[in-house]
Design a protein around this motif. Structure first.
Motif, PDB file in Angstrom:
ATOM      1  N   GLY A  32       3.352   9.344  -6.169  1.00 31.84           N
ATOM      2  CA  GLY A  32       4.038  10.970  -5.298  1.00 31.84           C
ATOM      3  C   GLY A  32       3.235  11.168  -4.129  1.00 31.84           C
ATOM      4  N   LEU A  33       2.560  10.363  -3.731  1.00 29.97           N
ATOM      5  CA  LEU A  33       1.672  10.780  -2.413  1.00 29.97           C
ATOM      6  C   LEU A  33       2.226  10.554  -1.169  1.00 29.97           C
ATOM      7  CD1 LEU A  33      -1.976   9.264  -3.524  1.00 29.97           C
ATOM      8  CD2 LEU A  33      -0.863  11.871  -3.952  1.00 29.97           C
ATOM      9  N   PRO A  34       2.242  11.284  -0.103  1.00 27.12           N
ATOM     10  CA  PRO A  34       2.904  11.155   1.133  1.00 27.12           C
ATOM     11  C   PRO A  34       2.648   9.847   1.739  1.00 27.12           C
ATOM     12  CG  PRO A  34       1.147  12.560   1.286  1.00 27.12           C
ATOM     13  CD  PRO A  34       1.127  12.307  -0.003  1.00 27.12           C
ATOM     14  N   GLU A  35       3.466   9.322   2.349  1.00 31.65           N
ATOM     15  CA  GLU A  35       3.250   7.875   2.984  1.00 31.65           C
ATOM     16  C   GLU A  35       3.034   8.105   4.581  1.00 31.65           C
ATOM     17  OE1 GLU A  35       6.719   5.124   2.283  1.00 31.65           O
ATOM     18  OE2 GLU A  35       6.957   6.130   0.196  1.00 31.65           O
ATOM     19  N   PRO A  36       1.939   7.832   4.955  1.00 32.09           N
ATOM     20  CA  PRO A  36       1.641   7.861   6.423  1.00 32.09           C
ATOM     21  C   PRO A  36       2.405   6.902   7.392  1.00 32.09           C
ATOM     22  CG  PRO A  36      -0.150   6.932   5.471  1.00 32.09           C
ATOM     23  CD  PRO A  36       0.648   7.246   4.278  1.00 32.09           C
ATOM     24  N   ASP A  37       2.753   7.302   8.637  1.00 31.38           N
ATOM     25  CA  ASP A  37       3.306   6.194   9.433  1.00 31.38           C
ATOM     26  C   ASP A  37       2.267   5.680  10.347  1.00 31.38           C
ATOM     27  OD1 ASP A  37       4.800   4.786  11.149  1.00 31.38           O
ATOM     28  OD2 ASP A  37       6.084   6.296  12.033  1.00 31.38           O
ATOM     29  N   LEU A  38       1.800   4.519   9.681  1.00 33.41           N
ATOM     30  CA  LEU A  38       0.687   3.816  10.390  1.00 33.41           C
ATOM     31  C   LEU A  38       0.920   2.959  11.790  1.00 33.41           C
ATOM     32  CD1 LEU A  38      -0.474   2.037   7.197  1.00 33.41           C
ATOM     33  CD2 LEU A  38      -1.632   3.907   8.125  1.00 33.41           C
ATOM     34  N   LEU A  39       2.195   3.133  12.209  1.00 28.61           N
ATOM     35  CA  LEU A  39       2.497   2.515  13.415  1.00 28.61           C
ATOM     36  C   LEU A  39       2.890   3.809  14.350  1.00 28.61           C
ATOM     37  CD1 LEU A  39       4.456  -0.544  12.295  1.00 28.61           C
ATOM     38  CD2 LEU A  39       1.857  -0.522  13.239  1.00 28.61           C
ATOM     39  N   ASP A  40       2.579   4.984  14.535  1.00 29.33           N
ATOM     40  CA  ASP A  40       2.780   6.015  15.272  1.00 29.33           C
ATOM     41  C   ASP A  40       1.840   6.969  15.444  1.00 29.33           C
ATOM     42  OD1 ASP A  40       4.321   7.416  16.803  1.00 29.33           O
ATOM     43  OD2 ASP A  40       5.607   8.580  15.433  1.00 29.33           O
ATOM     44  N   GLY A  41       1.436   7.620  16.589  1.00 27.19           N
ATOM     45  CA  GLY A  41       0.676   8.601  16.851  1.00 27.19           C
ATOM     46  C   GLY A  41      -0.719   8.027  16.574  1.00 27.19           C
ATOM     47  N   GLY A  42      -1.625   9.021  15.819  1.00 27.67           N
ATOM     48  CA  GLY A  42      -2.995   8.862  15.765  1.00 27.67           C
ATOM     49  C   GLY A  42      -3.206   7.666  15.160  1.00 27.67           C
ATOM     50  N   PRO A  43      -2.631   7.544  13.816  1.00 29.80           N
ATOM     51  CA  PRO A  43      -2.720   6.338  13.040  1.00 29.80           C
ATOM     52  C   PRO A  43      -2.659   4.843  13.668  1.00 29.80           C
ATOM     53  CG  PRO A  43      -1.362   8.043  11.791  1.00 29.80           C
ATOM     54  CD  PRO A  43      -1.515   8.436  13.132  1.00 29.80           C
ATOM     55  N   LEU A  44      -1.716   4.964  14.573  1.00 29.29           N
ATOM     56  CA  LEU A  44      -1.458   3.507  15.571  1.00 29.29           C
ATOM     57  C   LEU A  44      -2.870   3.251  15.814  1.00 29.29           C
ATOM     58  CD1 LEU A  44       0.194   1.596  16.456  1.00 29.29           C
ATOM     59  CD2 LEU A  44       0.707   3.125  18.536  1.00 29.29           C
ATOM     60  N   TYR A  45      -3.841   4.030  16.454  1.00 29.93           N
ATOM     61  CA  TYR A  45      -5.098   3.523  16.918  1.00 29.93           C
ATOM     62  C   TYR A  45      -5.860   3.045  15.878  1.00 29.93           C
ATOM     63  CZ  TYR A  45      -4.511   5.660  21.315  1.00 29.93           C
ATOM     64  OH  TYR A  45      -4.084   5.912  22.772  1.00 29.93           O
ATOM     65  N   LEU A  46      -5.887   3.765  14.604  1.00 26.15           N
ATOM     66  CA  LEU A  46      -6.541   3.346  13.389  1.00 26.15           C
ATOM     67  C   LEU A  46      -6.050   1.946  12.885  1.00 26.15           C
ATOM     68  CD1 LEU A  46      -6.867   6.542  11.623  1.00 26.15           C
ATOM     69  CD2 LEU A  46      -8.617   5.531  12.953  1.00 26.15           C
ATOM     70  N   SER A  47      -4.811   1.745  12.942  1.00 27.80           N
ATOM     71  CA  SER A  47      -4.156   0.378  12.685  1.00 27.80           C
ATOM     72  C   SER A  47      -4.400  -0.643  13.485  1.00 27.80           C
ATOM     73  CB  SER A  47      -2.502   0.410  12.477  1.00 27.80           C
ATOM     74  OG  SER A  47      -2.158   1.673  11.653  1.00 27.80           O
ATOM     75  N   LEU A  48      -4.447  -0.286  14.851  1.00 22.85           N
ATOM     76  CA  LEU A  48      -4.890  -1.633  15.709  1.00 22.85           C
ATOM     77  C   LEU A  48      -6.324  -1.813  15.499  1.00 22.85           C
ATOM     78  CD1 LEU A  48      -2.938  -0.494  18.933  1.00 22.85           C
ATOM     79  CD2 LEU A  48      -2.615  -2.503  17.754  1.00 22.85           C
ATOM     80  N   ALA A  49      -7.261  -0.596  15.318  1.00 20.15           N
ATOM     81  CA  ALA A  49      -8.577  -0.896  15.382  1.00 20.15           C
ATOM     82  C   ALA A  49      -8.834  -1.685  13.991  1.00 20.15           C
ATOM     83  CB  ALA A  49      -9.340   0.459  15.267  1.00 20.15           C
ATOM     84  N   ASN A  50      -8.312  -1.364  12.791  1.00 23.01           N
ATOM     85  CA  ASN A  50      -8.364  -2.166  11.589  1.00 23.01           C
ATOM     86  C   ASN A  50      -8.342  -3.642  11.876  1.00 23.01           C
ATOM     87  OD1 ASN A  50      -8.523  -2.400   8.553  1.00 23.01           O
ATOM     88  ND2 ASN A  50      -6.528  -3.206   9.183  1.00 23.01           N
ATOM     89  N   ILE A  51      -7.239  -4.215  12.543  1.00 18.78           N
ATOM     90  CA  ILE A  51      -7.268  -5.421  12.721  1.00 18.78           C
ATOM     91  C   ILE A  51      -8.442  -6.287  13.537  1.00 18.78           C
ATOM     92  CG2 ILE A  51      -5.781  -7.141  14.069  1.00 18.78           C
ATOM     93  CD1 ILE A  51      -3.243  -5.086  13.659  1.00 18.78           C
ATOM     94  N   PHE A  90       0.742  -1.095  -0.097  1.00 19.38           N
ATOM     95  CA  PHE A  90       0.115   0.124   0.043  1.00 19.38           C
ATOM     96  C   PHE A  90       0.734   1.287   0.065  1.00 19.38           C
ATOM     97  CE2 PHE A  90      -2.436  -3.190   2.422  1.00 19.38           C
ATOM     98  CZ  PHE A  90      -3.332  -3.467   1.558  1.00 19.38           C
ATOM     99  N   LEU A  91       1.881   1.102   0.821  1.00 18.07           N
ATOM    100  CA  LEU A  91       2.697   2.614   0.900  1.00 18.07           C
ATOM    101  C   LEU A  91       3.731   2.543  -0.391  1.00 18.07           C
ATOM    102  CD1 LEU A  91       3.796   2.196   4.672  1.00 18.07           C
ATOM    103  CD2 LEU A  91       1.878   3.637   3.825  1.00 18.07           C
ATOM    104  N   TYR A  92       3.976   1.448  -0.885  1.00 21.12           N
ATOM    105  CA  TYR A  92       4.695   1.346  -2.156  1.00 21.12           C
ATOM    106  C   TYR A  92       3.799   2.216  -3.216  1.00 21.12           C
ATOM    107  CZ  TYR A  92       7.153  -0.292  -6.559  1.00 21.12           C
ATOM    108  OH  TYR A  92       7.802  -0.345  -7.557  1.00 21.12           O
ATOM    109  N   VAL A  93       2.605   1.775  -3.370  1.00 14.54           N
ATOM    110  CA  VAL A  93       1.688   2.389  -4.325  1.00 14.54           C
ATOM    111  C   VAL A  93       1.763   4.034  -4.098  1.00 14.54           C
ATOM    112  CG1 VAL A  93      -0.668   2.349  -5.221  1.00 14.54           C
ATOM    113  CG2 VAL A  93       0.461   0.343  -4.739  1.00 14.54           C
ATOM    114  N   LEU A  94       1.522   4.266  -2.808  1.00 16.35           N
ATOM    115  CA  LEU A  94       1.385   5.672  -2.629  1.00 16.35           C
ATOM    116  C   LEU A  94       2.806   6.571  -2.783  1.00 16.35           C
ATOM    117  CD1 LEU A  94      -0.213   5.628   0.931  1.00 16.35           C
ATOM    118  CD2 LEU A  94      -1.237   6.387  -1.323  1.00 16.35           C
ATOM    119  N   ASP A  95       3.801   5.655  -2.681  1.00 12.82           N
ATOM    120  CA  ASP A  95       5.330   6.423  -2.804  1.00 12.82           C
ATOM    121  C   ASP A  95       5.337   6.328  -4.428  1.00 12.82           C
ATOM    122  OD1 ASP A  95       7.794   7.272  -2.358  1.00 12.82           O
ATOM    123  OD2 ASP A  95       8.435   5.432  -3.035  1.00 12.82           O
ATOM    124  N   ALA A  96       4.644   5.502  -5.208  1.00 17.78           N
ATOM    125  CA  ALA A  96       4.972   5.545  -6.689  1.00 17.78           C
ATOM    126  C   ALA A  96       3.952   6.493  -7.353  1.00 17.78           C
ATOM    127  CB  ALA A  96       4.430   4.124  -7.323  1.00 17.78           C
TER     128      ALA A  96
END
Length: 308
Positions: free
Chosen positions: A155-174, A147-153
């Motif tokens: 030219g879009l920013p790559e969010p850090d899914l294991l830090d800060g607010g996105p971490l809650y979303l990552s755990l909730a997604n599981i 997913f992050l590879y596609v975003l990088d290809a």
């Protein structure tokens, strides 16, 4: 009319209790006894004399409520509870909303491949939580995530899914990915139990599929929604495997991120089984009180609705 012999009649009356003996023994050995032992440990502590070496250097003594007062004043346990509240505020409504939506879609007339779709939605629930957390954890890592590879290809920013607010979303997604299928099956089973005559009468009255879903299906599966909400609250308060599995992949997850992780840390790392027992008893009591309060409120609302 002949009467059965007294011995035979008493044997028939005692038969149900005989069949209950295995279940009762298992309940006492593997449920009641561990709980009782944990409560016993929570009122005691280990006193160390001198350097703590040699025979009699460590003695288990009565501590009263000291372990409970320490647990309730422990900032790490409090912060873990607050993190779980934020985590649950994401998981529970999203998971139950998707479960209800999928159940309603599966119950729609004319839907093809209903069996395959139902199995595909339920299948993630059959995957163990540790395996699911590992799989999603690697999908979150920048170096290996497609997913992050596609975003990088792109030219879009790559969010850090294991830090800060996105971490809650990552755990909730599981949790949402793994738990939606089970809740969907519970709600879908309740929908299939509704008599077809009710839907036929609604169609004769000119109701659309959306009106039938909002005015008939959802109110009639309210008990199933309450049950799934009850299970989801308990699972949220007991979250452990997902953050523990993802912890080696990020520094944003501490060893005490959730209350159960704090219990594990104290019991098996800090070797303080008495403090861990007190924390476990507190978590169990909070879960029991929240569940009982919610069920009582739901039952009172249901009775009010029936009286109307």
């Amino acid at each position: 009319m002949t009467r059965a012999p007294r011995g035979k009649a008493s044997g028939v009356r005692s038969a149900p209790y005989v069949f209950l003996i295995p279940a009762t023994v298992l309940f006492l050995l593997f449920f009641a006894l561990p709980i009782g032992y944990a409560v016993h440990l929570s009122f005691r502590r280990t006193e160390v004399k001198g350097l703590g070496l040699g025979k009699g250097a460590r003695e288990e003594i009565w501590a009263g409520l000291a372990n409970y007062t320490d647990a309730l004043s422990d900032p790490e346990l409090l912060h873990g509870a607050l993190r779980i509240l934020g985590y649950g505020a994401i998981v529970v409504p999203v998971m139950l909303g998707l479960a209800l939506l999928f159940a309603l879609l599966l119950d729609t007339d004319g839907l093809r491949v209903r069996g395959f779709t139902r199995l595909a939605i339920f299948l993630p629930y059959a995957i163990p939580g540790v395996i699911a957390a590992l799989m999603w954890g690697f999908l979150y890592l920048p170096d290996v995530s497609p997913f992050l590879y596609v975003l990088d290809a792109m030219g879009l920013p790559e969010p850090d899914l294991l830090d800060g607010g996105p971490l809650y979303l990552s755990l909730a997604n599981i949790a949402v990915w793994g738990g939606t299928g089970f809740n969907m099956i519970v709600i879908y089973t309740s929908l299939r139990a509704i008599p077809a005559e009710i839907f036929e009468a609604a169609r004769l009255d000119g109701c659309s599929q959306l009106q039938i879903a909002l005015r008939i299906k959802i109110p009639m599966v309210a008990p199933s929604l309450i049950l799934t909400f009850f299970f989801s609250i308990i699972a949220t308060l007991q979250v452990f495997s997902e953050p523990t599995t993802l912890k080696p992949l990020t520094n944003s997850l501490s060893t005490t991120w959730s209350p159960l992780m704090k219990v594990y840390q104290d019991a098996f790392v800090n070797n303080d089984i008495h403090a861990a027992s007190a924390q476990a008893v507190i978590i169990a009591l909070v879960t029991l009180l929240l569940s009982f309060g919610f069920l009582k409120a739901a039952n009172s609302r249901t009775k009010q609705g029936d009286s109307r």
